[in-house]
Scaffold this motif. Structure first.
Motif, PDB file in Angstrom:
ATOM      1  N   UNK A  11     -27.084   0.831 -27.295  1.00 60.23           N
ATOM      2  CA  UNK A  11     -28.135   0.944 -28.309  1.00 60.23           C
ATOM      3  C   UNK A  11     -29.471   1.303 -27.661  1.00 60.23           C
ATOM      4  N   UNK A  12     -29.745   0.763 -26.489  1.00 60.27           N
ATOM      5  CA  UNK A  12     -31.001   1.065 -25.797  1.00 60.27           C
ATOM      6  C   UNK A  12     -31.082   2.552 -25.424  1.00 60.27           C
ATOM      7  N   UNK A  13     -29.966   3.116 -24.944  1.00 54.88           N
ATOM      8  CA  UNK A  13     -29.960   4.495 -24.485  1.00 54.88           C
ATOM      9  C   UNK A  13     -29.394   5.472 -25.517  1.00 54.88           C
ATOM     10  N   UNK A  14     -29.206   5.019 -26.743  1.00 60.07           N
ATOM     11  CA  UNK A  14     -28.659   5.894 -27.787  1.00 60.07           C
ATOM     12  C   UNK A  14     -29.464   7.181 -27.867  1.00 60.07           C
ATOM     13  N   UNK A  15     -28.788   8.274 -27.915  1.00 58.77           N
ATOM     14  CA  UNK A  15     -29.327   9.634 -28.001  1.00 58.77           C
ATOM     15  C   UNK A  15     -30.009  10.105 -26.719  1.00 58.77           C
ATOM     16  N   UNK A  16     -30.093   9.274 -25.699  1.00 53.95           N
ATOM     17  CA  UNK A  16     -30.667   9.704 -24.422  1.00 53.95           C
ATOM     18  C   UNK A  16     -29.600  10.198 -23.463  1.00 53.95           C
ATOM     19  N   UNK A  17     -28.406   9.612 -23.541  1.00 52.17           N
ATOM     20  CA  UNK A  17     -27.294  10.020 -22.692  1.00 52.17           C
ATOM     21  C   UNK A  17     -26.240  10.708 -23.547  1.00 52.17           C
ATOM     22  N   UNK A  18     -25.763  11.842 -23.059  1.00 52.93           N
ATOM     23  CA  UNK A  18     -24.665  12.518 -23.737  1.00 52.93           C
ATOM     24  C   UNK A  18     -23.325  11.982 -23.248  1.00 52.93           C
ATOM     25  N   UNK A  19     -23.279  11.548 -21.984  1.00 56.45           N
ATOM     26  CA  UNK A  19     -22.053  11.088 -21.345  1.00 56.45           C
ATOM     27  C   UNK A  19     -22.292   9.715 -20.737  1.00 56.45           C
ATOM     28  N   UNK A  20     -21.236   8.916 -20.711  1.00 57.50           N
ATOM     29  CA  UNK A  20     -21.363   7.574 -20.149  1.00 57.50           C
ATOM     30  C   UNK A  20     -20.059   7.200 -19.464  1.00 57.50           C
ATOM     31  N   UNK A  21     -20.162   6.708 -18.247  1.00 56.37           N
ATOM     32  CA  UNK A  21     -19.015   6.212 -17.490  1.00 56.37           C
ATOM     33  C   UNK A  21     -18.714   4.820 -18.020  1.00 56.37           C
ATOM     34  N   UNK A  22     -17.782   4.743 -18.970  1.00 55.07           N
ATOM     35  CA  UNK A  22     -17.552   3.502 -19.712  1.00 55.07           C
ATOM     36  C   UNK A  22     -17.053   2.367 -18.830  1.00 55.07           C
ATOM     37  N   UNK A  23     -16.114   2.631 -17.961  1.00 50.98           N
ATOM     38  CA  UNK A  23     -15.575   1.584 -17.091  1.00 50.98           C
ATOM     39  C   UNK A  23     -15.190   2.242 -15.778  1.00 50.98           C
ATOM     40  N   UNK A  24     -16.004   2.047 -14.779  1.00 52.21           N
ATOM     41  CA  UNK A  24     -15.816   2.689 -13.486  1.00 52.21           C
ATOM     42  C   UNK A  24     -14.675   2.034 -12.711  1.00 52.21           C
ATOM     43  N   UNK A  25     -13.824   2.868 -12.143  1.00 50.90           N
ATOM     44  CA  UNK A  25     -12.753   2.428 -11.246  1.00 50.90           C
ATOM     45  C   UNK A  25     -11.809   1.413 -11.883  1.00 50.90           C
ATOM     46  N   UNK A  26     -11.366   1.694 -13.085  1.00 52.07           N
ATOM     47  CA  UNK A  26     -10.459   0.758 -13.758  1.00 52.07           C
ATOM     48  C   UNK A  26      -9.025   0.847 -13.236  1.00 52.07           C
ATOM     49  N   UNK A  27      -8.690   1.910 -12.531  1.00 51.14           N
ATOM     50  CA  UNK A  27      -7.365   2.007 -11.913  1.00 51.14           C
ATOM     51  C   UNK A  27      -7.320   1.205 -10.618  1.00 51.14           C
ATOM     52  N   UNK A  28      -8.337   1.356  -9.780  1.00 53.91           N
ATOM     53  CA  UNK A  28      -8.367   0.660  -8.494  1.00 53.91           C
ATOM     54  C   UNK A  28      -9.010  -0.718  -8.578  1.00 53.91           C
ATOM     55  N   UNK A  29      -9.912  -0.901  -9.524  1.00 51.76           N
ATOM     56  CA  UNK A  29     -10.583  -2.191  -9.658  1.00 51.76           C
ATOM     57  C   UNK A  29      -9.743  -3.166 -10.453  1.00 51.76           C
ATOM     58  N   UNK A  30     -10.010  -4.442 -10.269  1.00 53.14           N
ATOM     59  CA  UNK A  30      -9.213  -5.429 -11.004  1.00 53.14           C
ATOM     60  C   UNK A  30     -10.045  -6.613 -11.481  1.00 53.14           C
ATOM     61  N   UNK A  31     -11.351  -6.545 -11.315  1.00 60.77           N
ATOM     62  CA  UNK A  31     -12.177  -7.710 -11.658  1.00 60.77           C
ATOM     63  C   UNK A  31     -11.990  -8.132 -13.113  1.00 60.77           C
ATOM     64  N   UNK A  32     -12.145  -7.194 -14.026  1.00 54.91           N
ATOM     65  CA  UNK A  32     -12.094  -7.540 -15.447  1.00 54.91           C
ATOM     66  C   UNK A  32     -10.668  -7.796 -15.933  1.00 54.91           C
ATOM     67  N   UNK A  33      -9.747  -6.901 -15.577  1.00 55.79           N
ATOM     68  CA  UNK A  33      -8.392  -7.096 -16.091  1.00 55.79           C
ATOM     69  C   UNK A  33      -7.680  -8.273 -15.437  1.00 55.79           C
ATOM     70  N   UNK A  34      -8.052  -8.677 -14.236  1.00 50.61           N
ATOM     71  CA  UNK A  34      -7.429  -9.870 -13.648  1.00 50.61           C
ATOM     72  C   UNK A  34      -7.901 -11.139 -14.367  1.00 50.61           C
ATOM     73  N   UNK A  35      -9.055 -11.071 -15.000  1.00 46.66           N
ATOM     74  CA  UNK A  35      -9.594 -12.230 -15.712  1.00 46.66           C
ATOM     75  C   UNK A  35      -9.312 -12.194 -17.215  1.00 46.66           C
ATOM     76  N   UNK A  36      -9.264 -10.965 -17.776  1.00 47.40           N
ATOM     77  CA  UNK A  36      -9.154 -10.825 -19.230  1.00 47.40           C
ATOM     78  C   UNK A  36      -7.877 -10.121 -19.683  1.00 47.40           C
ATOM     79  N   UNK A  37      -7.068  -9.687 -18.741  1.00 44.75           N
ATOM     80  CA  UNK A  37      -5.843  -8.970 -19.082  1.00 44.75           C
ATOM     81  C   UNK A  37      -6.085  -7.473 -19.170  1.00 44.75           C
ATOM     82  N   UNK A  38      -5.013  -6.721 -19.091  1.00 40.80           N
ATOM     83  CA  UNK A  38      -5.120  -5.258 -19.089  1.00 40.80           C
ATOM     84  C   UNK A  38      -5.709  -4.690 -20.373  1.00 40.80           C
TER      85      UNK A  38
END
Length: 119
Positions: free
Chosen positions: A17-44
Motif C-alpha cells: 500500500x505504501x508503494x502502490x503505483x510506484x513499483x511496477x514489479x515486486x520480488x514477492x518472495x526471494x529465494x523460496x526454492x533455496x530458502x526455508x525460513x518461512x516454510x520451515x515454520x509455516x509450511x510450504x
C-alpha cells in the motif's frame, strides 16, 4: 506460527500500500526454492500464499520470483517445477528472476539453455 504469518501479512500490506503505483514489479518472495525460513515454520503453503496475498493487496503490481544457482548450478528444472507448483496452488507469478555469482568459467550456451528453459 500465527504471529509470524500475521507479521508477514502486515509487511505485505504495509509495503504494497505504501508503494502502490510506484513499483511496477515486486520480488514477492526471494529465494523460496533455496530458502526455508518461512516454510520451515509455516509450511510450504506459505509460499503461494505470499503471491496470492500480494496480488490481493495490489493487483496492478507484477509479482516476481527470484532465485540463485539457476544459471551456474543444476537447479533450472527444479526452479521451473517450483514456479509451476506456486501457480498450481493459486500463486500469482508474473515474472522470473535469476541471480548469478559465477564462480569461474560458465559456458554461454549453458546460460542460454537455462534461460530458454525458464522462458
Amino acid at each position: 506460527t500465527a504471529e509470524l504469518q500475521a507479521e508477514m501479512d502486515q509487511r505485505l500490506l504495509s509495503a504494497l500500500t505504501h508503494y502502490a503505483s510506484l513499483f511496477e514489479n515486486w520480488d514477492a518472495l526471494n529465494e523460496s526454492l533455496n530458502g526455508s525460513y518461512f516454510n520451515s515454520r509455516l509450511g510450504d503453503a506459505i509460499i503461494p500464499w505470499v503471491y496470492q496475498r500480494a496480488h490481493e493487496i495490489d493487483p496492478s503490481v507484477k509479482l516476481f520470483t527470484n532465485e540463485y544457482q539457476i544459471l551456474e548450478g543444476f537447479k533450472a528444472d527444479d526452479y521451473v517445477r517450483h514456479i509451476q507448483w506456486i501457480q498450481f496452488q493459486g500463486g500469482h507469478v508474473d515474472g522470473v528472476g535469476v541471480q548469478a555469482h559465477l564462480p569461474g568459467v560458465v559456458e554461454p550456451f549453458t546460460i542460454l539453455s537455462r534461460l530458454d528453459e525458464l522462458s
